[in-house]
Design a protein around this motif. Structure first.
Motif, PDB file in Angstrom:
ATOM      1  N   PRO A 130     -76.293  34.226 -49.530  1.00 15.43           N
ATOM      2  CA  PRO A 130     -77.553  33.737 -50.117  1.00 15.43           C
ATOM      3  C   PRO A 130     -78.758  34.488 -49.563  1.00 15.43           C
ATOM      4  CG  PRO A 130     -76.132  31.897 -49.509  1.00 15.43           C
ATOM      5  CD  PRO A 130     -75.487  33.133 -48.952  1.00 15.43           C
ATOM      6  N   GLY A 131     -79.648  34.882 -50.453  1.00 18.02           N
ATOM      7  CA  GLY A 131     -80.829  35.619 -50.046  1.00 18.02           C
ATOM      8  C   GLY A 131     -80.606  37.102 -49.878  1.00 18.02           C
ATOM      9  N   GLY A 132     -79.371  37.557 -50.087  1.00 15.14           N
ATOM     10  CA  GLY A 132     -79.052  38.971 -49.941  1.00 15.14           C
ATOM     11  C   GLY A 132     -79.199  39.742 -51.240  1.00 15.14           C
ATOM     12  N   THR A 133     -78.323  40.730 -51.439  1.00 17.90           N
ATOM     13  CA  THR A 133     -78.481  41.637 -52.583  1.00 17.90           C
ATOM     14  C   THR A 133     -77.279  41.602 -53.535  1.00 17.90           C
ATOM     15  OG1 THR A 133     -77.535  43.487 -51.315  1.00 17.90           O
ATOM     16  CG2 THR A 133     -79.938  43.203 -51.256  1.00 17.90           C
ATOM     17  N   GLY A 134     -76.457  40.569 -53.451  1.00 18.13           N
ATOM     18  CA  GLY A 134     -75.253  40.517 -54.286  1.00 18.13           C
ATOM     19  C   GLY A 134     -75.530  40.473 -55.769  1.00 18.13           C
ATOM     20  N   ALA A 135     -76.705  39.986 -56.166  1.00 19.01           N
ATOM     21  CA  ALA A 135     -77.031  39.861 -57.591  1.00 19.01           C
ATOM     22  C   ALA A 135     -77.605  41.137 -58.186  1.00 19.01           C
ATOM     23  CB  ALA A 135     -78.024  38.718 -57.790  1.00 19.01           C
ATOM     24  N   TYR A 136     -77.652  42.208 -57.396  1.00 20.05           N
ATOM     25  CA  TYR A 136     -78.257  43.457 -57.854  1.00 20.05           C
ATOM     26  C   TYR A 136     -77.223  44.576 -57.794  1.00 20.05           C
ATOM     27  CZ  TYR A 136     -82.207  40.512 -56.646  1.00 20.05           C
ATOM     28  OH  TYR A 136     -83.067  39.446 -56.547  1.00 20.05           O
ATOM     29  N   ASN A 159     -78.088  46.136 -69.814  1.00 17.99           N
ATOM     30  CA  ASN A 159     -78.013  47.023 -68.654  1.00 17.99           C
ATOM     31  C   ASN A 159     -79.402  47.446 -68.191  1.00 17.99           C
ATOM     32  OD1 ASN A 159     -75.313  47.714 -70.355  1.00 17.99           O
ATOM     33  ND2 ASN A 159     -74.931  47.893 -68.157  1.00 17.99           N
ATOM     34  N   MET A 160     -80.286  47.698 -69.160  1.00 18.61           N
ATOM     35  CA  MET A 160     -81.648  48.106 -68.801  1.00 18.61           C
ATOM     36  C   MET A 160     -82.394  46.965 -68.112  1.00 18.61           C
ATOM     37  SD  MET A 160     -81.806  51.288 -69.609  1.00 18.61           S
ATOM     38  CE  MET A 160     -80.135  51.226 -68.919  1.00 18.61           C
ATOM     39  N   GLU A 161     -82.215  45.735 -68.577  1.00 24.56           N
ATOM     40  CA  GLU A 161     -82.823  44.580 -67.925  1.00 24.56           C
ATOM     41  C   GLU A 161     -82.357  44.491 -66.474  1.00 24.56           C
ATOM     42  OE1 GLU A 161     -81.774  41.164 -70.198  1.00 24.56           O
ATOM     43  OE2 GLU A 161     -82.811  41.840 -72.009  1.00 24.56           O
ATOM     44  N   ARG A 162     -81.054  44.623 -66.278  1.00 23.98           N
ATOM     45  CA  ARG A 162     -80.506  44.494 -64.928  1.00 23.98           C
ATOM     46  C   ARG A 162     -80.936  45.659 -64.045  1.00 23.98           C
ATOM     47  NH1 ARG A 162     -74.106  43.921 -64.435  1.00 23.98           N
ATOM     48  NH2 ARG A 162     -74.204  46.131 -64.962  1.00 23.98           N
ATOM     49  N   MET A 163     -81.004  46.859 -64.623  1.00 20.65           N
ATOM     50  CA  MET A 163     -81.398  48.021 -63.825  1.00 20.65           C
ATOM     51  C   MET A 163     -82.830  47.884 -63.343  1.00 20.65           C
ATOM     52  SD  MET A 163     -80.807  52.024 -64.775  1.00 20.65           S
ATOM     53  CE  MET A 163     -80.895  53.294 -63.485  1.00 20.65           C
ATOM     54  N   ASN A 164     -83.705  47.362 -64.174  1.00 16.10           N
ATOM     55  CA  ASN A 164     -85.092  47.158 -63.747  1.00 16.10           C
ATOM     56  C   ASN A 164     -85.202  46.092 -62.663  1.00 16.10           C
ATOM     57  OD1 ASN A 164     -87.207  48.817 -64.945  1.00 16.10           O
ATOM     58  ND2 ASN A 164     -86.449  48.103 -66.923  1.00 16.10           N
ATOM     59  N   ILE A 165     -84.404  45.037 -62.771  1.00 20.34           N
ATOM     60  CA  ILE A 165     -84.392  44.003 -61.738  1.00 20.34           C
ATOM     61  C   ILE A 165     -83.896  44.577 -60.406  1.00 20.34           C
ATOM     62  CG2 ILE A 165     -83.299  41.837 -61.028  1.00 20.34           C
ATOM     63  CD1 ILE A 165     -83.323  41.042 -64.015  1.00 20.34           C
TER      64      ILE A 165
END
Length: 395
Positions: free
Chosen positions: A211-217, A113-119
């Motif tokens: 693609p190129g948006g913010t779905g991975a965050y 979770n911390m890895e993802r939160m920093n990303i």
């Protein structure tokens, strides 16, 4: 100690030396003068009750992260011009702490979770931080609130870290002030009356990400636009959306969950498919856990009862056309979603272009793969199986 923190030569205490990262040794605790009465575990509703205390850490561009503090749960004080209110400079995470049979309280894979939160923070130009340091601050918060971790099986303490831009100046720009806070909420089982598969609406009117948006965050701004689509699905008689993308109707996510599809190939091999992390898909912690457990089964590192002898694990694109064709010829084994709230939830049908694609489920409401994976996953989370994935909060 973290960058920007030194030691006072006279007292030996930690002191600031410049722009700083989060420093757990500087954490202070102010206990509430009015502890709340614990809600009955049998009546818990997700996100309705909150523990007595919260963690707060302020950040400024000039000096970095302030000393962390655990304080009574209370309203936040921010300016009406705070950037979070106007430009959605906000990210969050969802985590859980569990009470093990021996009384030990553990968190499940908090490092992921911390890895993802920093990303996510980098994506919004919010400040990043030392993930291990925040985990230690959260450990102290949960240890203080340990009586809020339910004892009943299937229950947990939901943990919500959030980071918001707070500087009070209008204008789309990186924030020069921010606030990281963590709140806790006791949660009951996702299936209080037993497993129940959910019907999905294959949403073609809206998309969740591109693609190129913010779905991975894990951005707050990704969630509010899905509410209207959820309302439309409910009006049509479905529990959630199945987010589709492009004219090919690629499967992406289930509501706010990752998804998996199990298909039977002509040679009898079962392929477990999940969409790849292509920039549109959120890298879920439970998604990663399911992939790891499945691949360990395939490699022989740890075989799981109930998983097929012949199993193939794939991260690849999959369309509704492929799913529908597999259902029609009897090759669709099951479809399920994964997420922190539910771990795993099975799907029994998908409303798609005016008709329902029926998906097999067992008598207990789950498919063969999802049941095996759910059993192993929950056993790890609750300490019935020892695992390096569990972070000890307090014994």
């Amino acid at each position: 100690m973290s960058k920007g923190v030194g030691v006072d030569p006279m007292t030996g205490e930690a002191i600031r030396t410049g722009t700083a990262d989060i420093e757990p040794s500087l954490l202070t605790i102010t206990r509430t003068a009015a502890p709340k009465e614990l809600p009955p575990s049998s009546k818990l509703l997700f996100g309705r009750n909150f523990s007595d205390h919260m963690l707060k850490i302020r950040w400024t561009e000039a000096s970095g992260w302030d000393a962390p503090s655990i304080e009574p749960y209370a309203p936040l004080s921010i300016l009406p011009s705070a950037t979070v209110l106007h430009y959605a400079q906000a990210i969050f995470e969802g985590m859980k702490a569990y009470r093990n049979p021996n009384g030990t309280i553990t968190m499940f894979r908090p490092n992921k979770n911390m890895e993802r939160m920093n990303i996510s923070a980098q994506r919004l130009a919010l400040p990043t931080f030392n993930g291990d340091a925040l985990i230690e601050c959260m450990r102290q918060l949960i240890a203080l609130e340990r009586h809020w971790v339910p004892k009943e099986q299937g229950h947990s303490l939901y943990i919500r870290p959030a980071l918001i831009g707070t500087n009070g100046t209008l204008g789309v720009q990186p924030p020069n002030e921010a606030l990281l806070f963590v709140i806790c909420s006791p949660a009951g089982p996702y299936y209080p009356q037993g497993f129940k598969p959910v019907p999905l609406h294959g949403t073609t009117e809206y998309i969740r990400a591109a693609p190129g948006g913010t779905g991975a965050y894990k951005l707050a701004a990704n969630y509010a636009p899905g509410v209207i689509a959820q309302k439309m699905a409910a009006k049509a008689g479905y529990a959630q959306n199945l987010w589709l993308h492009g004219p090919e109707h690629y499967l992406t996510e289930v509501g706010t969950m990752n998804l998996f599809v199990a298909l039977k190939e002509e040679d009898g091999v079962i392929e477990l498919v999940t969409p790849p992390l292509d920039g549109m898909i959120l890298p879920g912690v439970i998604r990663d856990s399911v992939l790891t457990l499945s691949r360990n089964h395939v490699s022989g590192k740890k075989r799981l009862a109930g998983l097929p002898e012949k199993l193939k694990v794939s991260e690849r694109p999959i369309t509704m056309g492929e799913v529908k064709a597999a259902a029609e010829c009897g090759r669709l084994v099951e479809l399920f979603g994964t997420g922190t709230a539910c771990n795993i939830v099975s799907v029994d049908k998908i409303g798609y272009l005016g008709s329902d694609v029926v998906i097999p489920t067992g008598e207990d409401g789950m498919g063969p793969l999802s049941k095996s994976l759910w059993t192993e996953l929950t056993a790890i989370q609750t300490g019935r199986i020892e695992s390096e994935w569990n972070f000890v909060v307090t014994k």
